[in-house]
Scaffold this active site. Sequence first.
Site, PDB file in Angstrom:
ATOM      1  N   HIS A   1      40.118  -9.400 -12.016  1.00  0.00           N
ATOM      2  CA  HIS A   1      40.315  -8.271 -11.274  1.00  0.00           C
ATOM      3  C   HIS A   1      41.172  -7.253 -12.071  1.00  0.00           C
ATOM      4  O   HIS A   1      40.924  -6.101 -12.252  1.00  0.00           O
ATOM      5  CB  HIS A   1      40.772  -8.403  -9.800  1.00  0.00           C
ATOM      6  CG  HIS A   1      40.785  -7.211  -8.985  1.00  0.00           C
ATOM      7  ND1 HIS A   1      39.726  -6.631  -8.728  1.00  0.00           N
ATOM      8  CD2 HIS A   1      41.915  -6.393  -8.763  1.00  0.00           C
ATOM      9  CE1 HIS A   1      39.956  -5.402  -7.923  1.00  0.00           C
ATOM     10  NE2 HIS A   1      41.330  -5.270  -8.173  1.00  0.00           N
TER      11      HIS A   1
ATOM     12  N   GLU B   1      46.905  -2.666  -4.372  1.00  0.00           N
ATOM     13  CA  GLU B   1      45.569  -2.980  -3.768  1.00  0.00           C
ATOM     14  C   GLU B   1      45.537  -3.873  -2.778  1.00  0.00           C
ATOM     15  O   GLU B   1      45.021  -4.171  -2.072  1.00  0.00           O
ATOM     16  CB  GLU B   1      44.499  -2.707  -4.743  1.00  0.00           C
ATOM     17  CG  GLU B   1      43.002  -3.015  -4.502  1.00  0.00           C
ATOM     18  CD  GLU B   1      41.800  -2.921  -5.487  1.00  0.00           C
ATOM     19  OE1 GLU B   1      40.820  -3.578  -5.239  1.00  0.00           O
ATOM     20  OE2 GLU B   1      42.383  -2.703  -6.663  1.00  0.00           O
TER      21      GLU B   1
ATOM     22  N   GLU C   1      39.307  -5.588 -14.621  1.00  0.00           N
ATOM     23  CA  GLU C   1      38.473  -4.823 -14.444  1.00  0.00           C
ATOM     24  C   GLU C   1      39.112  -3.522 -14.559  1.00  0.00           C
ATOM     25  O   GLU C   1      38.319  -2.377 -15.114  1.00  0.00           O
ATOM     26  CB  GLU C   1      37.886  -5.000 -12.752  1.00  0.00           C
ATOM     27  CG  GLU C   1      36.922  -3.748 -12.365  1.00  0.00           C
ATOM     28  CD  GLU C   1      36.714  -3.998 -10.856  1.00  0.00           C
ATOM     29  OE1 GLU C   1      36.720  -2.894 -10.234  1.00  0.00           O
ATOM     30  OE2 GLU C   1      36.822  -5.299 -10.316  1.00  0.00           O
ATOM     31  N   HIS C   2      40.419  -3.250 -13.991  1.00  0.00           N
ATOM     32  CA  HIS C   2      41.177  -2.005 -14.161  1.00  0.00           C
ATOM     33  C   HIS C   2      41.850  -1.791 -15.670  1.00  0.00           C
ATOM     34  O   HIS C   2      41.279  -0.654 -16.218  1.00  0.00           O
ATOM     35  CB  HIS C   2      42.260  -2.334 -13.491  1.00  0.00           C
ATOM     36  CG  HIS C   2      42.329  -2.097 -12.004  1.00  0.00           C
ATOM     37  ND1 HIS C   2      42.359  -1.104 -11.180  1.00  0.00           N
ATOM     38  CD2 HIS C   2      41.634  -3.193 -11.185  1.00  0.00           C
ATOM     39  CE1 HIS C   2      42.030  -1.227 -10.054  1.00  0.00           C
ATOM     40  NE2 HIS C   2      41.690  -2.588  -9.985  1.00  0.00           N
TER      41      HIS C   2
END
Length: 208
Positions: free
Chosen positions: A47, A125, A50-51
């Site tokens: 994840h 997040e 992904e950033h």
Amino acid sequence: MHIEKIRLANGLRVIVHPDKNTALSVVNVLYDVGARDEDPERTGFAHLFEHLMFEGTQNVKHFDRHVQDAGGTNNAFTSNDITNYYISLPASNTETGIWLEADRMGFLDITQEKLDIQKKVVIEEFKERYLNQPYGDVWAEMRKLAYTRHPYNWPTIGKSTQHVADSTLDEVQAFHRKFYLPDNAVLCVAGNVKPDEVFRMAETWFGP
């Protein structure tokens, strides 16, 4: 549905779905890496990546700006099994999307400064989704009950904010070198395109 596909010499699978009923195309790159592939003591990397993939390359400093200049939009998502990136844009600019995806596969510029910024984003997040709302951690707890020994045991954002916080630049760069490779990816282009032209573009930009 008409689909044509080839595999490049470097292992990249290329799939094309031509559709003359639209003026658009979508350039989609799927990587065969998700939360299941992480070290149980270093979760959240898929994840986090992904950033990081939107943080610019050695050649393209502002990925989103180039997409917008081509009239497109883009996004991504991570699951336990895959990480997926897509660009929707006018079909006439399909090659721009293919070039951008090839460029960030091969020349992603991961610096300590960029890593530190995205660590903070992912941690916030995590807090927003799981820690700072009533019953926010219910799905994470259910995973532990459903998958006691399988890597589906943790959510894609990771087991703990500490795993992402403690990640080093060397670890993150090694993750990219291991998983973000042509033979671990699928390029799919759908829209008002010709398969032969897409195959040529894929060879031009992903081949090397």
